[in-house]
Design a protein around this motif. Structure first.
Motif, PDB file in Angstrom:
ATOM      1  N   ALA B  48       0.973  -1.192  -0.057  1.00  0.00           N
ATOM      2  CA  ALA B  48      -0.179   0.164   0.064  1.00  0.00           C
ATOM      3  C   ALA B  48       0.880   1.196  -0.007  1.00  0.00           C
ATOM      4  CB  ALA B  48      -0.957   0.040   0.984  1.00  0.00           C
ATOM      5  N   GLY B  49       2.098   1.224   0.184  1.00  0.00           N
ATOM      6  CA  GLY B  49       3.030   2.298  -0.003  1.00  0.00           C
ATOM      7  C   GLY B  49       3.464   2.970   1.204  1.00  0.00           C
ATOM      8  N   SER B  71       3.395   7.041  -4.095  1.00  0.00           N
ATOM      9  CA  SER B  71       2.770   7.499  -2.891  1.00  0.00           C
ATOM     10  C   SER B  71       1.707   6.735  -2.636  1.00  0.00           C
ATOM     11  CB  SER B  71       2.368   8.979  -2.887  1.00  0.00           C
ATOM     12  OG  SER B  71       1.601   9.119  -3.919  1.00  0.00           O
ATOM     13  N   PRO B  72       1.275   6.602  -1.396  1.00  0.00           N
ATOM     14  CA  PRO B  72       0.230   5.793  -0.791  1.00  0.00           C
ATOM     15  C   PRO B  72      -1.051   6.180  -1.731  1.00  0.00           C
ATOM     16  CG  PRO B  72       1.320   6.339   0.940  1.00  0.00           C
ATOM     17  CD  PRO B  72       1.964   7.183  -0.153  1.00  0.00           C
ATOM     18  N   GLU B  73      -1.411   7.730  -1.644  1.00  0.00           N
ATOM     19  CA  GLU B  73      -2.511   8.231  -2.455  1.00  0.00           C
ATOM     20  C   GLU B  73      -2.347   7.703  -3.856  1.00  0.00           C
ATOM     21  OE1 GLU B  73      -0.272   9.862  -0.798  1.00  0.00           O
ATOM     22  OE2 GLU B  73      -0.080  11.973  -1.324  1.00  0.00           O
ATOM     23  N   SER B  76      -3.562   4.268  -4.192  1.00  0.00           N
ATOM     24  CA  SER B  76      -5.150   4.087  -4.216  1.00  0.00           C
ATOM     25  C   SER B  76      -5.742   4.437  -5.357  1.00  0.00           C
ATOM     26  CB  SER B  76      -5.496   5.059  -3.013  1.00  0.00           C
ATOM     27  OG  SER B  76      -6.834   5.198  -3.072  1.00  0.00           O
ATOM     28  N   HIS B  77      -5.392   5.423  -6.084  1.00  0.00           N
ATOM     29  CA  HIS B  77      -5.901   5.968  -7.371  1.00  0.00           C
ATOM     30  C   HIS B  77      -5.740   4.829  -8.260  1.00  0.00           C
ATOM     31  CE1 HIS B  77      -4.807  10.196  -5.693  1.00  0.00           C
ATOM     32  NE2 HIS B  77      -5.963   9.531  -5.078  1.00  0.00           N
ATOM     33  N   PHE B  81      -6.313  -1.178  -2.548  1.00  0.00           N
ATOM     34  CA  PHE B  81      -7.219  -0.791  -1.171  1.00  0.00           C
ATOM     35  C   PHE B  81      -6.497  -1.607   0.052  1.00  0.00           C
ATOM     36  CE2 PHE B  81     -10.377  -1.395   2.074  1.00  0.00           C
ATOM     37  CZ  PHE B  81     -10.895  -0.018   2.113  1.00  0.00           C
ATOM     38  N   ALA B 102     -12.656  10.872   0.148  1.00  0.00           N
ATOM     39  CA  ALA B 102     -11.778   9.713  -0.455  1.00  0.00           C
ATOM     40  C   ALA B 102     -12.065   9.546  -2.127  1.00  0.00           C
ATOM     41  CB  ALA B 102     -11.911   8.223   0.452  1.00  0.00           C
ATOM     42  N   ALA B 105     -11.441  12.432  -4.047  1.00  0.00           N
ATOM     43  CA  ALA B 105      -9.731  12.499  -4.443  1.00  0.00           C
ATOM     44  C   ALA B 105      -9.538  11.439  -5.595  1.00  0.00           C
ATOM     45  CB  ALA B 105      -9.074  12.028  -3.168  1.00  0.00           C
ATOM     46  N   GLN B 106     -10.177  10.156  -5.576  1.00  0.00           N
ATOM     47  CA  GLN B 106      -9.883   9.382  -6.529  1.00  0.00           C
ATOM     48  C   GLN B 106     -10.165   9.761  -7.784  1.00  0.00           C
ATOM     49  OE1 GLN B 106     -12.640   5.695  -6.030  1.00  0.00           O
ATOM     50  NE2 GLN B 106     -10.817   4.404  -6.232  1.00  0.00           N
ATOM     51  N   MET B 162     -14.953   2.306  -2.740  1.00  0.00           N
ATOM     52  CA  MET B 162     -14.115   2.800  -3.440  1.00  0.00           C
ATOM     53  C   MET B 162     -13.744   1.643  -4.620  1.00  0.00           C
ATOM     54  SD  MET B 162     -11.376   4.685  -0.835  1.00  0.00           S
ATOM     55  CE  MET B 162     -10.689   5.543  -2.104  1.00  0.00           C
TER      56      MET B 162
END
Lengths: 438, 250
Positions: B48-49, B71-73, B76-77, B81, B102, B105-106, B162
């Motif tokens: 997950a980073g 990066s973790p984000e 996620s994108h 998860f 969340a 942001a995605q 998500m």
């Protein structure tokens, strides 16, 4: 000439200008002596150990700026709670602005201290209250008393609930160079009366301004006072705030201080409990960047049994900013069954930011509950990872954590519009748009 | 979908993962089991980073793309998860506002507009009912004062919202009673499609009665020392981890 000398030399002309109608002439001359003896506080004093006013005393300040220029409403709208109806007492460079104000004498008094100090019908009231809770031995308060002539005067009669909040706004235009302002507010909330007040000091453009403000608040039995201080001024503006609160039995007074900006801010916040079953609340969020400096110096004096006080201050510090918290709780021998709670939590986001925090408990009663805690830490990395793993970018994730950290203080703001505004100020400060209201 | 080769990772100069190989394809469910301290949670964090860990050797590819530097984000994108073993409490931010943030942001990362409020509400209703979550729960502060079961259910709710390509469930069964376990497992199963994959990390076999794995791997001392099918999990349940340890030592 040193600025102190200028302050002393100006007095004779000032006294003459006020003339014989001035009802606090005696207080002034006493206060002048006190200030002459003590001078400006220095870091040698324990109470000013972490905050130096030296950098402020280099300028030659104009003491009584003349406010000729009208200020456009649009230019300053952001400083108000313009979405809702409020009473307003607005000053431009220390002078009352009738155009921007919305005062009243209808069932309650929301008006000017200058009127209260000069009109005979207020004489008794001034004699009773003015200067009676402010610390006469404190030099900045003495300096304010010496030159006090304008500010808000608020009186809420018994059992009256002020139906809308009162805003006290001090604007500084910067049109006349460096200015030294000394507003003085007097607030009397009579038995079983209620009021909400928002106070703000705001520069309209970058210029050296120091505001040395004194506010006295009297909460009579069963009174309820909800007071908010918004400190989000420009980096050229400094504020020395001296607030003194006298509470009678069964009264509730809460003061929230939101310190988001300014060069040097010193908050001297003093509560005196003079009856039983009093509740005093002191809360604050301090969110600083760059070289901003905020010093909270609080005192709660428990002088009677069965009272409570709750202090909760949160600080978030970036860059080279400095935070100071000194919380003194004094419990007299007769003040049994006191319940005093104090909490100061700080997050440091950069290596160069600094926090000094000190609880100071002086307890002479033996049956009391006093708890205090202070922490200085960093953002929880695990929590940050959690938020980012949900796709929330680092900056927004940090902002969410800041909100979460400050939430205890935010959630007790009783004016929804104000709460929203503070949320927005925090979001702006953190450079994020979270897309929802908390 | 996920290809891990010879992955070494350390924290504070201490090696935790010592050469992991793992290949997860779309539609598959993999279980990773192992004794405490074998590196299970580290593996999920590294995928997950989590920047606390440093990858010293090897590679992680997701959808053929090297995600090592992401990066973790960003991960996620891309559709990764992680359901946390210990979800973090965020006072003052409601479950609804958090998931909105969340999700948007995605979408922003994908160059899309914020989801319209009505569509968001509909989706929240749909997914929360799938997990038996009532609306009162949604307005509570995220994870604050939640029971263990509520926290885990909330993690799976976020996963449902998500719609990740790869879901990693880190000890999702810990702290759950059997009823909560069933609800969570039913939720995970309902979200399964031929296009997504799941990695279930667990100490016990119990959860695997409800989420049936295609493959079971045993992690020990930062390496996968044995892989098999769901029968391996049963064997571990019956015999414990000692025989694996002995096998590795021998």
């Amino acid at each position: 000439m040193e600025f102190k000398d200028k302050l002393l030399d100006t007095y004779i002309a000032f006294e003459e200008e006020l003339g014989p109608k001035d009802s606090i002439q005696k207080l002034r001359s006493q206060a002048l002596k006190t200030f002459e003896n003590l001078g400006f506080p220095t870091k040698k004093l324990e109470a000013w150990k972490y905050t130096s006013l030296n950098s402020l005393l280099q300028n030659d300040y104009l003491l009584f700026p003349k406010s000729e220029k009208a200020v456009e409403l649009n230019q300053i709208k952001h400083a108000f709670l313009y979405e809702i109806d409020t009473y307003k007492v607005v000053f431009i460079d220390g002078v009352h602005s009738p155009f921007l104000s919305d005062t009243t004498h209808d069932g309650l008094d929301v008006c000017l201290l200058s009127a209260a100090l000069s009109k005979p019908k207020y004489k008794k009231l001034i004699d009773t209250y003015f200067g009676s809770v402010a610390d006469t031995d404190e030099s900045m308060t003495a300096l304010n008393t010496t030159y006090a002539r304008e500010g808000a005067y608020i009186y809420i009669p018994p059992s009256v609930v002020a139906e809308k909040p009162i805003e006290i706004i001090h604007l500084s235009t910067g049109d006349q160079g460096a200015v030294w302002l000394q507003p003085r507010n007097l607030i009397v909330v009579d038995t079983n009366a209620q009021v909400q007040i928002v106070e703000r000091h705001q520069s309209l453009k970058e210029h050296p301004v120091v505001t040395n403000c004194v506010t006295e608040i009297f909460a009579h039995p069963e009174a309820l006072v909800d007071y908010y201080k918004i400190q989000n001024d420009m980096d050229s503006a400094s504020l020395i705030d001296n607030t003194y609160i006298a509470q009678d039995k069964n009264s509730h007074v809460s003061v929230h201080t939101f310190s988001f900006g300014g060069k040097i801010t010193r908050n001297n916040l003093n509560f005196y409990q003079n009856g039983e079953h009093i509740n005093s609340t002191l809360k604050g969020i301090t969110l600083l960047q760059e070289k901003q400096h905020v010093d909270h110096y609080t005192l709660v004096h428990h002088a009677q049994p069965n009272c409570e006080s709750h202090q909760d201050y949160k600080g978030i510090f970036s860059d080279r900013s400095v935070g100071v918290f000194n919380g003194k709780i004094l419990v007299d021998k007769i003040a049994q069954k006191t319940n005093a709670f104090q909490q100061n939590n700080n997050i440091i986001l950069d290596d160069k930011a600094k926090v000094n925090t000190k609880p100071q408990l002086e307890i002479f009663a033996d049956d009391v509950r006093c708890s205090h805690g202070c922490t200085i830490g960093q953002l929880d990395q695990e929590a940050l990872f959690y938020l980012r793993s949900r796709g929330i970018p680092k900056k927004e994730a940090k902002a969410l954590m800041t909100y979460a950290f400050a939430n205890n203080v935010l959630e007790s703001v009783q004016i929804p519009t104000l709460k929203k505004k503070i949320n927005k100020l925090i979001a702006n400060k953190l450079g994020v748009n979270l897309g929802f209201d908390l | 979908m996920l290809t891990i080769e010879n992955l070494h990772a350390e924290i504070d100069d201490k090696g935790i993962l010592n050469g992991i190989d793992l290949d997860v394809k779309a539609g598959e469910v993999h279980a990773i089991m192992g004794p405490n301290g074998s590196g299970k949670s580290t593996l999920s964090s590294v995928i997950a980073g989590n920047e606390d860990y440093e990858i010293t050797q090897g590679s992680i590819l997701f959808g053929g793309e090297d995600i090592h530097e992401m990066s973790p984000e960003e991960r996620s994108h891309k559709g990764i998860f992680l359901s946390f073993q210990y979800p973090v409490e965020i006072p003052g931010v409601s479950v609804t506002n958090f998931i909105k943030t969340a999700l948007n942001a995605q979408r922003k990362a994908a160059g899309e507009e914020d989801m319209p409020a009505a569509a968001m509400l509909k989706k929240i209703r749909e997914k929360s009912s799938l997990l038996g979550i009532d609306s009162k729960f949604l307005s509570r502060s995220l994870n604050q004062g939640f029971s263990g079961g509520e926290k885990k259910r909330n993690e799976i709710f976020q996963m449902a919202m998500m719609e990740p390509k790869l879901a990693i469930l880190d000890e999702t069964d810990s702290g759950l009673d059997i009823d909560a376990l069933k609800i969570v497992a039913d939720g995970v199963n309902a979200l399964k499609t031929p296009n997504n994959a799941t990695i279930v990390i667990t100490h016990y076999q119990r959860l695997l009665d409800y989420i049936i794995p295609d493959f079971v791997h045993v992690l020990y001392n930062g390496k996968i020392v044995k892989s098999g099918t769901k029968e391996l999990a049963k064997e571990l349940e019956a015999k414990g981890y000692d025989w694996i340890k002995k096998e590795v030592a021998g």
